[in-house]
Design a protein around this motif. Structure first.
Motif, PDB file in Angstrom:
ATOM      1  N   GLN A   1      -8.317 -14.865  -8.647  1.00  0.00           N
ATOM      2  CA  GLN A   1      -8.650 -15.774  -9.555  1.00  0.00           C
ATOM      3  C   GLN A   1      -7.831 -15.148 -10.907  1.00  0.00           C
ATOM      4  O   GLN A   1      -8.127 -14.298 -11.528  1.00  0.00           O
ATOM      5  N   PRO A   2      -6.623 -16.074 -11.164  1.00  0.00           N
ATOM      6  CA  PRO A   2      -5.904 -15.653 -12.381  1.00  0.00           C
ATOM      7  C   PRO A   2      -6.711 -15.687 -13.566  1.00  0.00           C
ATOM      8  O   PRO A   2      -7.701 -16.119 -13.933  1.00  0.00           O
ATOM      9  N   ASP A   3      -6.268 -14.546 -14.428  1.00  0.00           N
ATOM     10  CA  ASP A   3      -6.881 -14.793 -15.734  1.00  0.00           C
ATOM     11  C   ASP A   3      -5.627 -14.575 -16.737  1.00  0.00           C
ATOM     12  O   ASP A   3      -4.373 -14.425 -16.462  1.00  0.00           O
ATOM     13  N   ALA A   4      -6.042 -14.795 -18.147  1.00  0.00           N
ATOM     14  CA  ALA A   4      -4.662 -14.915 -18.959  1.00  0.00           C
ATOM     15  C   ALA A   4      -4.258 -13.405 -19.618  1.00  0.00           C
ATOM     16  O   ALA A   4      -3.584 -13.301 -20.530  1.00  0.00           O
ATOM     17  N   PHE A   5      -5.105 -12.461 -19.237  1.00  0.00           N
ATOM     18  CA  PHE A   5      -4.913 -11.069 -19.992  1.00  0.00           C
ATOM     19  C   PHE A   5      -4.074  -9.967 -19.063  1.00  0.00           C
ATOM     20  O   PHE A   5      -3.544  -9.419 -19.648  1.00  0.00           O
ATOM     21  N   SER A   6      -4.336 -10.208 -17.746  1.00  0.00           N
ATOM     22  CA  SER A   6      -3.810  -9.182 -16.815  1.00  0.00           C
ATOM     23  C   SER A   6      -2.496  -9.417 -16.423  1.00  0.00           C
ATOM     24  O   SER A   6      -2.223 -10.677 -15.665  1.00  0.00           O
ATOM     25  N   PRO A   7      -1.432  -8.630 -16.375  1.00  0.00           N
ATOM     26  CA  PRO A   7      -0.157  -9.038 -15.840  1.00  0.00           C
ATOM     27  C   PRO A   7      -0.147  -8.812 -14.463  1.00  0.00           C
ATOM     28  O   PRO A   7      -0.948  -7.930 -13.952  1.00  0.00           O
ATOM     29  N   VAL A   8       0.637  -9.764 -13.740  1.00  0.00           N
ATOM     30  CA  VAL A   8       0.454  -9.940 -12.262  1.00  0.00           C
ATOM     31  C   VAL A   8       1.970  -9.579 -11.739  1.00  0.00           C
ATOM     32  O   VAL A   8       2.984 -10.121 -12.388  1.00  0.00           O
ATOM     33  N   LEU A   9       2.045  -8.942 -10.460  1.00  0.00           N
ATOM     34  CA  LEU A   9       3.256  -8.744  -9.706  1.00  0.00           C
ATOM     35  C   LEU A   9       2.915  -9.237  -8.400  1.00  0.00           C
ATOM     36  O   LEU A   9       2.063  -8.851  -7.587  1.00  0.00           O
ATOM     37  N   HIS A  10       3.411 -10.374  -7.998  1.00  0.00           N
ATOM     38  CA  HIS A  10       3.164 -10.851  -6.637  1.00  0.00           C
ATOM     39  C   HIS A  10       4.322  -9.919  -5.484  1.00  0.00           C
ATOM     40  O   HIS A  10       5.592 -10.196  -5.924  1.00  0.00           O
ATOM     41  N   VAL A  11       3.646  -9.271  -4.971  1.00  0.00           N
ATOM     42  CA  VAL A  11       4.575  -8.385  -4.114  1.00  0.00           C
ATOM     43  C   VAL A  11       5.100  -9.083  -2.956  1.00  0.00           C
ATOM     44  O   VAL A  11       4.578  -9.685  -2.206  1.00  0.00           O
ATOM     45  N   HIS A  12       6.560  -9.089  -2.898  1.00  0.00           N
ATOM     46  CA  HIS A  12       7.119  -9.717  -2.026  1.00  0.00           C
ATOM     47  C   HIS A  12       7.540  -8.757  -0.654  1.00  0.00           C
ATOM     48  O   HIS A  12       7.998  -7.653  -1.050  1.00  0.00           O
ATOM     49  N   LYS A  13       7.392  -9.278   0.459  1.00  0.00           N
ATOM     50  CA  LYS A  13       7.712  -8.450   1.621  1.00  0.00           C
ATOM     51  C   LYS A  13       9.084  -8.097   1.841  1.00  0.00           C
ATOM     52  O   LYS A  13      10.068  -9.110   1.719  1.00  0.00           O
ATOM     53  N   ASP A  14       9.273  -6.919   2.176  1.00  0.00           N
ATOM     54  CA  ASP A  14      10.810  -6.499   2.097  1.00  0.00           C
ATOM     55  C   ASP A  14      10.591  -5.381   3.519  1.00  0.00           C
ATOM     56  O   ASP A  14      10.137  -4.331   3.219  1.00  0.00           O
ATOM     57  N   SER A  15      11.218  -5.683   4.478  1.00  0.00           N
ATOM     58  CA  SER A  15      11.208  -4.936   6.035  1.00  0.00           C
ATOM     59  C   SER A  15      11.910  -3.124   5.389  1.00  0.00           C
ATOM     60  O   SER A  15      11.371  -2.369   5.864  1.00  0.00           O
ATOM     61  N   LYS A  16      12.859  -3.312   4.641  1.00  0.00           N
ATOM     62  CA  LYS A  16      13.395  -2.150   4.459  1.00  0.00           C
ATOM     63  C   LYS A  16      12.600  -1.269   3.602  1.00  0.00           C
ATOM     64  O   LYS A  16      12.443   0.072   3.724  1.00  0.00           O
ATOM     65  N   LYS A  17      11.818  -1.709   2.377  1.00  0.00           N
ATOM     66  CA  LYS A  17      10.997  -1.037   1.561  1.00  0.00           C
ATOM     67  C   LYS A  17       9.717  -0.416   2.475  1.00  0.00           C
ATOM     68  O   LYS A  17       9.193   0.609   2.413  1.00  0.00           O
ATOM     69  N   ALA A  18       9.231  -1.399   3.239  1.00  0.00           N
ATOM     70  CA  ALA A  18       8.080  -1.238   4.317  1.00  0.00           C
ATOM     71  C   ALA A  18       8.405   0.162   4.991  1.00  0.00           C
ATOM     72  O   ALA A  18       7.583   0.825   5.218  1.00  0.00           O
ATOM     73  N   ASP A  19       9.426  -0.011   5.592  1.00  0.00           N
ATOM     74  CA  ASP A  19       9.974   1.038   6.596  1.00  0.00           C
ATOM     75  C   ASP A  19      10.076   2.410   5.909  1.00  0.00           C
ATOM     76  O   ASP A  19       9.717   3.405   6.236  1.00  0.00           O
ATOM     77  N   ARG A  20      10.802   2.485   4.709  1.00  0.00           N
ATOM     78  CA  ARG A  20      10.665   3.600   3.780  1.00  0.00           C
ATOM     79  C   ARG A  20       9.336   4.401   3.609  1.00  0.00           C
ATOM     80  O   ARG A  20       9.284   5.658   3.925  1.00  0.00           O
ATOM     81  N   VAL A  21       8.333   3.139   3.231  1.00  0.00           N
ATOM     82  CA  VAL A  21       7.157   3.960   3.021  1.00  0.00           C
ATOM     83  C   VAL A  21       6.547   4.552   4.131  1.00  0.00           C
ATOM     84  O   VAL A  21       6.104   5.509   4.052  1.00  0.00           O
ATOM     85  N   TRP A  22       6.552   3.679   5.229  1.00  0.00           N
ATOM     86  CA  TRP A  22       6.007   4.034   6.414  1.00  0.00           C
ATOM     87  C   TRP A  22       6.544   5.207   7.080  1.00  0.00           C
ATOM     88  O   TRP A  22       5.681   6.402   7.494  1.00  0.00           O
ATOM     89  N   LYS A  23       7.806   5.579   7.073  1.00  0.00           N
ATOM     90  CA  LYS A  23       8.622   6.672   7.225  1.00  0.00           C
ATOM     91  C   LYS A  23       8.173   7.891   6.481  1.00  0.00           C
ATOM     92  O   LYS A  23       7.825   9.019   7.016  1.00  0.00           O
ATOM     93  N   GLY A  24       7.921   7.748   4.985  1.00  0.00           N
ATOM     94  CA  GLY A  24       7.451   8.593   4.012  1.00  0.00           C
ATOM     95  C   GLY A  24       6.165   9.231   4.574  1.00  0.00           C
ATOM     96  O   GLY A  24       5.820  10.403   4.389  1.00  0.00           O
TER      97      GLY A  24
END
Length: 254
Positions: free
Chosen positions: A36-59
């Motif tokens: 539920q959005p509020d007016a005070f907290s900054p928000v990042l909508h995380v977009h899916k990226d298979s290359k980034k996900a693969d790097r984390v999984w491999k790590g």
């Protein structure tokens, strides 16, 4: 900073990637469907990226053994917002510390991942033990289930190996998808609302002719082997909780 994910494993892994890429002072993870959005907290909508996900999984694979990788995956399958946050913090802790950090059960996120994974594994074993198929008129064995956690990915190999000579469907009625084995491979399937209702209600026109006979024989066998003098209902319920009785042919009608 609030990181919003859609609940998929890829989005969770991408959130971990963004945490180390952006290095914010403090991050909390939220699921989009509960946010539920509020007016005070900054928000990042995380977009899916298979290359980034693969790097984390491999790590993670480089830092953790197979047992802990399975715990990570099992915790993800619990599907709870708390579990996702624990996985996020757990991964950040693992990447920020030397190898062996996962042995520190004094860390709340290490402990939470281990405990949640154990619950999911327990549900997996119960599904493997308590699922009873019904034989349909078209030759397919089927069962509709409602497990506490998303255990279909964990029980797939068990049923593929155990019932390799039969076509079967195991369908999760709460999550609206299932597994279908066609004697060669297992694939994911989804049904319409009407088809799901048919799975929940056993009707004579979709059963094989001998299904009722088999069910009666099994119930009679169960009764004949039951020793009334040794009946211990409390102990029985501990081993076979009542919420699983709906899967057991011998319990139908109780």
């Amino acid at each position: 900073m609030i990181y919003l994910i859609d609940g998929s494993l890829e989005s969770l892994l991408c959130a971990i990637f963004e945490r180390f890429e952006r290095k914010p002072e403090k991050v909390t993870l939220r699921l989009e469907k509960y946010y539920q959005p509020d007016a005070f907290s900054p928000v990042l909508h995380v977009h899916k990226d298979s290359k980034k996900a693969d790097r984390v999984w491999k790590g993670l694979q480089d830092k953790l053994d197979k047992g802990w990788m399975r715990r990570f995956y099992c915790t993800f399958l619990s599907e709870s917002a708390k579990a996702y946050l624990s996985l996020f913090e757990f991964a950040c802790y693992i990447f920020s510390n030397p190898s062996g950090a996962e042995a520190n059960y004094g860390n709340p996120y290490v402990l939470e991942v281990a405990q949640t994974a154990r619950k999911v594994e327990r549900e997996k074993h119960r599904m493997e033990a308590f699922i009873r198929f019904q034989h349909s008129a078209d030759g397919v064995f089927y069962c509709g289930i409602t497990p506490d956690y998303n255990v279909l990915p964990l029980i797939m190999n068990h049923f593929k190996n155990r019932y390799a000579d039969q076509r079967w469907i195991i369908y999760d009625l709460d999550r609206h998808y299932g597994l279908y084995y066609d004697l060669e491979k297992v694939e994911e399937v989804s049904f319409t609302t009407k088809e799901e209702k048919n799975l929940q209600t056993t009707t004579l026109d979709v059963q094989a002719d001998n299904e009722n006979l088999y069910a009666t024989l099994w119930k009679d066998y169960f009764k004949s082997t039951n020793i009334t003098a040794r009946k211990n209902t409390k102990l029985h319920v501990q081993h076979v909780p009542k919420r699983y009785w709906k899967y057991l042919t011998e319990k139908m009608g109780i």
